[in-house]
Write a protein that holds these residues in place. Structure first.
Motif, PDB file in Angstrom:
ATOM      1  N   THR A 150       0.821  -1.217   0.000  1.00 13.73           N
ATOM      2  CA  THR A 150       0.000   0.000   0.000  1.00 13.73           C
ATOM      3  C   THR A 150       0.854   1.266   0.000  1.00 13.73           C
ATOM      4  OG1 THR A 150      -0.089  -0.075   2.420  1.00 13.73           O
ATOM      5  CG2 THR A 150      -1.884  -1.141   1.213  1.00 13.73           C
ATOM      6  N   ILE A 151       2.130   1.114   0.136  1.00 17.30           N
ATOM      7  CA  ILE A 151       3.046   2.251   0.143  1.00 17.30           C
ATOM      8  C   ILE A 151       2.970   3.003  -1.183  1.00 17.30           C
ATOM      9  CG2 ILE A 151       4.968   0.833  -0.683  1.00 17.30           C
ATOM     10  CD1 ILE A 151       6.839   2.497   0.994  1.00 17.30           C
ATOM     11  N   ASN A 152       3.174   4.315  -1.156  1.00 18.94           N
ATOM     12  CA  ASN A 152       3.170   5.126  -2.371  1.00 18.94           C
ATOM     13  C   ASN A 152       4.213   4.588  -3.361  1.00 18.94           C
ATOM     14  OD1 ASN A 152       3.753   7.330  -4.245  1.00 18.94           O
ATOM     15  ND2 ASN A 152       2.505   8.592  -2.883  1.00 18.94           N
ATOM     16  N   LYS A 153       3.838   4.471  -4.623  1.00 20.01           N
ATOM     17  CA  LYS A 153       4.750   3.929  -5.636  1.00 20.01           C
ATOM     18  C   LYS A 153       6.054   4.724  -5.729  1.00 20.01           C
ATOM     19  CE  LYS A 153       1.193   1.973  -8.681  1.00 20.01           C
ATOM     20  NZ  LYS A 153       0.610   2.019 -10.036  1.00 20.01           N
ATOM     21  N   ASN A 154       5.972   6.027  -5.503  1.00 14.75           N
ATOM     22  CA  ASN A 154       7.168   6.871  -5.593  1.00 14.75           C
ATOM     23  C   ASN A 154       8.158   6.606  -4.470  1.00 14.75           C
ATOM     24  OD1 ASN A 154       4.683   8.732  -6.604  1.00 14.75           O
ATOM     25  ND2 ASN A 154       6.511   9.052  -7.846  1.00 14.75           N
TER      26      ASN A 154
END
Length: 724
Positions: free
Chosen positions: A136-140
């Motif tokens: 769920t972590i931001n892709k960036n």
């Protein structure tokens, strides 16, 4: 299990007081803080930082996924990244995949529960969606390193195409036909980029490529060696090169071919392998900075290619002499380093070097003697003497030699103005560039009890001093306090061995108040500012450990030995800090007032030398990347490494980045705007002479001293300024 309630009961304070102390919050007196921490320690309580993070909902964890730490590049990358993350308050949890995609997928599933702030990965997978779909972590905040996985949004790599071009160009200079190339699997973008650019650039060679995964590397090294006779072999990591060396040692009677290996930048030398360097330490540090920046920024960046260091500029073809030369220099950490490696120069050039070491004052006396300085081929001169003595004793270096011209071209103009040029003509090369910096004990300045006691006494917050009033206030606080953390500590040390050294202490304070020494066409102190600077120096002197020596190293030694909380010193004498036991608890800051004095020295070839070619050879040798690195690793510094972004240097001297920025504010007034030079050393000695007298008095008359200094400077003006 000990709880906060247990501590509160044992200490006789409230639950809220204990919570505030353990979490560094609230307005708690220093006495209660000491009590709570002592009781907590006696009861065996440890504050669980991870639990604290979970309570706050703020994860400070970075996940790092690497193939292995057995390869030097990954070990160097991890070590540097860990250090940078720790310094910024983050944890790094490491996982190794051994380039097994199944293992990597298992790791991705396992780290979900860790709620990481960011992920750094050298991935063996084909598609970045394996990460994006599971986490769920931001892709960036997931950064892919070196291997450009399909659909990866954030990608950072060295320039592997350029590696291929550079290695091909190197081999094109040799009349060698059969070239072996030993790489990882071509499915990884860094390997395929290297191979394709190498094949496109290399001329008229028979190329044999062997690719191997980690598990079969040793076996494939033997197969490669036994099947073909090679003139050269290139490998894309040091591990492969080492395995080939073993294969030739144990399994072949053929001569060992010349070998080139892609390698992390560190203190590495081998007779059997030529290294092409990439700075994995710098990459690790930079990636951590980037991912922490990404966490807090809305506008993310998506890709970055880092330049390679490449082949170091080695003296592959030394000129041979049967000669000797005389070099005059001072006692310093850089001279000590130079002494250790001069044998390398002597054995490669057959030039014997007589290294004559004198005190700075003795060198100036030699230079004043019109005959004495002519006994030397190269002279190390303090930077304060360049504008006054440079044209008298040194040759113009421009146009003497192609390699030297290239060294001169690489020196930035702001350094040339102080360390090389006189009226735009180059007479010297920077030798040991230095500026004043403030070093302090982080364990003192960041201690909650010390901070609270300082506030109770001064009604102000304990911070790194940005002006000398605050600096003196901190000195006084530490000297007058008797609690355990500081009772045997001095605020700082100050050296008073001669007029020149105390003048730099004074001028640092004078410049911090925006004073100038050169006014129009006069050498003159602004008397109002001069008096204020004298008061600041006098107060510092009264609250410092006074060391009667003229060597800056004694002041630094007091700090390194744990006897003082701060030291303001010239950077070229602070190398011992990097090797001290308190290295990790040392903080670095700009000097109060942010106008440091420039120091250090220069090297020039004397006008009357009969050993011009030998002198040119020495200066080119000294300023090569290879030798500059060795001098730095041995505790010295050169212009080449002062300007370097090398992680090897940054690890040894973490203050170097700050120094490179601060030097733009550095000051040493040695010439008027019209180009007239001044004898700055003599001018500083006039100032220092009176400062030494002032410091001995119980109630000095500052007005009188300001007048006396200006009167003597005016009287000597004719001897202090060049006449056009």
């Amino acid at each position: 299990m000990v709880t906060i309630l247990d501590i509160a009961k044992a200490a006789g304070v409230s639950h809220g007081t204990v919570s505030n102390v353990l979490n560094g919050k609230g307005n708690v007196s220093s006495k209660k803080m000491e009590l709570v921490l002592r009781v907590a320690e006696e009861l065996g309580y440890n504050l669980n930082k991870n639990a604290k993070l979970l309570r706050s909902g703020d994860s400070q964890t970075i996940i790092m996924i690497l193939p292995t730490l057995a390869l030097e590049e990954y070990a160097t990358f991890y070590e540097s990244a860990l250090k940078e993350a720790t310094a910024r308050g983050y944890h790094v949890n490491l996982y190794c995949t051994y380039d097994n995609p199944i293992k990597e997928v298992e790791i991705i599933k396992e780290i979900i529960k860790e709620r990481p702030s960011g992920i750094i990965t050298v991935s063996s997978l084909e598609d970045a969606n394996e990460y994006y779909n599971q986490l769920t972590i931001n892709k960036n905040d997931i950064i892919f390193i070196n291997r450009h996985v399909e659909n990866a949004l954030e990608y950072i790599s060295f320039d592997f195409k350029q590696v291929g071009v550079d290695m091909a160009n190197y081999l094109n200079h040799f009349n060698k036909k059969t070239i072996g190339v030993f790489t990882d699997e071509a499915k990884y973008s860094n390997e395929s980029d290297f191979i394709s650019s190498f094949l496109n650039q290399v001329n008229n060679k028979d190329i044999v490529i062997s690719q191997s995964n980690m598990a079969h590397e040793y076996e494939n090294a033997f197969n490669m060696m036994q099947n073909t006779s090679f003139d050269f072999i290139i490998t894309t990591n040091v591990s492969k090169a080492v395995k080939l060396l073993k294969a030739y040692h144990y399994g072949s009677s053929k001569p060992l071919p010349e070998m080139i290996a892609l390698a992390p930048f560190k203190n590495t030398y081998s007779n059997e392998i030529l290294y092409y360097f990439q700075d994995y330490g710098y990459l690790g540090e930079s990636v951590v900075k980037k991912i922490i920046l990404n966490i807090h920024l809305k506008n993310k960046s998506h890709a970055k290619i880092y330049h390679n260091i490449g082949f170091l500029n080695k003296h592959l073809n030394y000129s041979k002499f049967d000669s000797q030369m005389n070099i005059l220099t001072i006692e310093s950490p850089t001279t000590e380093a130079l002494k250790k490696i001069i044998p390398h120069f002597e054995k490669n050039t057959n030039i014997h070097v007589n290294l004559v070491i004198k005190k700075t004052s003795e060198i100036f006396e030699i230079i004043k003697d019109d005959e004495a300085w002519k006994n030397y081929d190269i002279i190390r001169l303090d930077v304060v003497g360049l504008s006054w003595y440079g044209q008298k004793i040194y040759k113009n270096l421009q146009g003497l030699n192609h390699n030297m011209d290239r060294v001169l071209e690489n020196i930035p103009y702001f350094l040339k103005d102080y360390y090389a040029n006189i009226n735009d003509v180059t007479y010297a090369l920077p030798f040991d560039i230095s500026i004043q910096m403030l070093f302090y004990r982080k364990d003192i300045f960041e201690n909650e009890i010390v901070k609270r006691k300082y506030f109770e006494k001064t009604k102000s917050e304990l911070k790194i001093p940005t002006n000398f009033n605050t600096y003196n206030e901190i000195l006084k606080f530490i000297n007058e306090s008797d609690f355990d953390l500081v009772k045997e500590l001095n605020g700082a040390s100050m050296i008073t061995g001669n007029a020149g050294t105390i003048a730099t202490e004074y001028l640092l304070r004078y410049y911090s108040l925006k004073g100038v020494l050169l006014n129009d066409s006069e050498i003159k102190l602004d008397e109002s500012i001069a008096k204020d600077a004298m008061k600041l120096l006098y107060e510092s002197y009264r609250n410092s450990n006074v060391v009667d020596t003229n060597w800056w190293g004694e002041e630094v030694k007091s700090f390194v030995d744990g006897k003082s909380a701060m030291v303001i010193g010239f950077m070229n004498h602070l190398s011992v800090v990097s090797q001290s036991n308190i290295k990790d608890s040392i903080g670095i800051a700009n000097v109060p007032g942010d106008t440091p004095l420039l120091g250090g020295g220069i090297l020039g070839i004397t006008k009357n030398t009969h050993k011009l070619n030998e002198s040119i050879e020495f200066l080119n040798w000294l300023n090569s990347n290879e030798i500059s690195e060795q001098i730095t690793l041995l505790g010295g510094n050169t212009a080449t490494y002062f300007l370097s972004n090398s992680s090897v240097v940054q690890t040894m001297y973490p203050w170097l980045n700050k120094a490179k920025k601060t030097i733009m504010n550095g000051k040493r007034e040695s010439a008027f705007e019209n180009g007239q030079s001044i004898d700055l050393k003599q001018a500083e000695e006039v100032i220092g002479k009176y400062m030494l007298q002032l410091l001995e008095e119980e109630q000095p008359d500052y007005d009188q001293y300001a007048v006396k200094i200006n009167e003597e400077l005016e009287m000597k003006q004719g001897n202090l300024v060049t006449q056009h």
